[in-house]
Scaffold this motif. Structure first.
Motif, PDB file in Angstrom:
ATOM      1  N   GLN A  50       0.815  -1.219   0.000  1.00  0.00           N
ATOM      2  CA  GLN A  50       0.000   0.000   0.000  1.00  0.00           C
ATOM      3  C   GLN A  50       0.849   1.271   0.000  1.00  0.00           C
ATOM      4  O   GLN A  50       0.333   2.363  -0.165  1.00  0.00           O
ATOM      5  N   GLY A  51       2.157   1.118   0.174  1.00  0.00           N
ATOM      6  CA  GLY A  51       3.037   2.274   0.175  1.00  0.00           C
ATOM      7  C   GLY A  51       3.161   2.978   1.515  1.00  0.00           C
ATOM      8  O   GLY A  51       3.820   4.010   1.615  1.00  0.00           O
ATOM      9  N   VAL A  52       2.526   2.440   2.558  1.00  0.00           N
ATOM     10  CA  VAL A  52       2.656   3.025   3.893  1.00  0.00           C
ATOM     11  C   VAL A  52       4.106   2.871   4.351  1.00  0.00           C
ATOM     12  O   VAL A  52       4.693   3.792   4.923  1.00  0.00           O
ATOM     13  N   ILE A  53       4.695   1.713   4.089  1.00  0.00           N
ATOM     14  CA  ILE A  53       6.124   1.489   4.298  1.00  0.00           C
ATOM     15  C   ILE A  53       6.757   1.626   2.919  1.00  0.00           C
ATOM     16  O   ILE A  53       6.504   0.810   2.035  1.00  0.00           O
ATOM     17  N   SER A  54       7.563   2.671   2.735  1.00  0.00           N
ATOM     18  CA  SER A  54       8.120   2.920   1.400  1.00  0.00           C
ATOM     19  C   SER A  54       9.531   2.390   1.229  1.00  0.00           C
ATOM     20  O   SER A  54      10.080   2.446   0.135  1.00  0.00           O
ATOM     21  N   GLY A  55      10.152   1.880   2.294  1.00  0.00           N
ATOM     22  CA  GLY A  55      11.488   1.327   2.160  1.00  0.00           C
ATOM     23  C   GLY A  55      12.166   1.188   3.502  1.00  0.00           C
ATOM     24  O   GLY A  55      11.625   1.576   4.541  1.00  0.00           O
ATOM     25  N   TYR A  56      13.359   0.626   3.470  1.00  0.00           N
ATOM     26  CA  TYR A  56      14.178   0.435   4.664  1.00  0.00           C
ATOM     27  C   TYR A  56      15.574   0.923   4.319  1.00  0.00           C
ATOM     28  O   TYR A  56      16.056   0.713   3.218  1.00  0.00           O
ATOM     29  N   ARG A  57      16.231   1.575   5.268  1.00  0.00           N
ATOM     30  CA  ARG A  57      17.590   2.044   4.988  1.00  0.00           C
ATOM     31  C   ARG A  57      18.426   2.087   6.251  1.00  0.00           C
ATOM     32  O   ARG A  57      17.900   2.158   7.350  1.00  0.00           O
ATOM     33  N   ALA A  58      19.729   2.069   6.048  1.00  0.00           N
ATOM     34  CA  ALA A  58      20.669   2.186   7.157  1.00  0.00           C
ATOM     35  C   ALA A  58      20.875   3.661   7.478  1.00  0.00           C
ATOM     36  O   ALA A  58      20.889   4.498   6.580  1.00  0.00           O
ATOM     37  N   ILE A  59      21.041   3.971   8.740  1.00  0.00           N
ATOM     38  CA  ILE A  59      21.357   5.330   9.168  1.00  0.00           C
ATOM     39  C   ILE A  59      22.864   5.384   9.378  1.00  0.00           C
ATOM     40  O   ILE A  59      23.402   4.662  10.216  1.00  0.00           O
ATOM     41  N   LEU A  60      23.532   6.205   8.585  1.00  0.00           N
ATOM     42  CA  LEU A  60      24.986   6.270   8.608  1.00  0.00           C
ATOM     43  C   LEU A  60      25.462   7.387   9.531  1.00  0.00           C
ATOM     44  O   LEU A  60      24.827   8.430   9.632  1.00  0.00           O
ATOM     45  N   ASP A  61      26.597   7.189  10.161  1.00  0.00           N
ATOM     46  CA  ASP A  61      27.185   8.182  11.057  1.00  0.00           C
ATOM     47  C   ASP A  61      28.071   9.107  10.236  1.00  0.00           C
ATOM     48  O   ASP A  61      29.169   8.724   9.828  1.00  0.00           O
ATOM     49  N   GLN A  62      27.592  10.324   9.973  1.00  0.00           N
ATOM     50  CA  GLN A  62      28.317  11.277   9.134  1.00  0.00           C
ATOM     51  C   GLN A  62      29.694  11.606   9.695  1.00  0.00           C
ATOM     52  O   GLN A  62      30.642  11.794   8.942  1.00  0.00           O
ATOM     53  N   GLU A  63      29.814  11.684  11.007  1.00  0.00           N
ATOM     54  CA  GLU A  63      31.105  12.010  11.606  1.00  0.00           C
ATOM     55  C   GLU A  63      32.135  10.934  11.299  1.00  0.00           C
ATOM     56  O   GLU A  63      33.260  11.221  10.906  1.00  0.00           O
TER      57      GLU A  63
END
Length: 159
Positions: A50-63
């Motif tokens: 249904q598009g309620v969940i549009s994807g999954y991703r990793a959260i990267l540490d910019q520092e």
């Protein structure tokens, strides 16, 4: 596509759990929301379809990646015709340090979020990339000193 009113409490528990930990196993998710694994998996697949969940991703540490400074840049364009907007949008898509591009109302046309390596990295981004984008009349920048909250979505309460 459903709106937030058509999601039941179980859907909402699933969404909250996945927003907190997108790598949770289906068995762990099912246990957390009070379902057996098969109906839980079916609900997750339905929410994805249904598009309620549009994807999954990793959260990267910019520092740790060497681009720890985040800069918010407000941008005013010279013109607002389709060609200028298209060129600006396409150009932003191809700049890897640009994390977000938001078309806004008010004094500025766009608010973009950029990750850079210090003030030298920001100067280089401005001179070698942003200032070469056709159609930009003016920009104003603010460095983020500290992020107090960073979430990707808001799940309104039912009702």
């Amino acid at each position: 596509m459903p709106d937030s009113a058509t999601l039941d409490q179980t859907d909402r528990r699933i969404l909250r759990a996945l927003a907190e930990d997108g790598r949770i196993t289906n068995a762990q998710l099912a246990q957390a929301v009070g379902l057996s694994p098969s109906p839980c998996w079916q609900r997750v697949r339905r929410l994805e379809k249904q598009g309620v969940i549009s994807g999954y991703r990793a959260i990267l540490d910019q520092e740790k990646l060497g681009a720890s400074e985040i800069v918010l840049i407000e941008i005013v364009l010279d013109r607002h015709d389709d060609e200028t907007l298209e060129i600006f949008g396409r150009t932003m898509q191809h700049m890897p340090e640009v994390l977000e591009v938001n078309l806004t109302t008010g004094e500025y046309d766009y608010l973009i979020k950029v990750a850079v390596k210090g003030t030298r990295g920001y100067e280089e981004f401005l001179r070698k990339k942003l200032y070469k984008v056709p159609g930009i009349r003016h920009s104003r920048s603010s460095f983020v000193l500290r992020s107090l909250k960073n979430v990707q979505a808001y799940l309104p309460q039912a009702g």
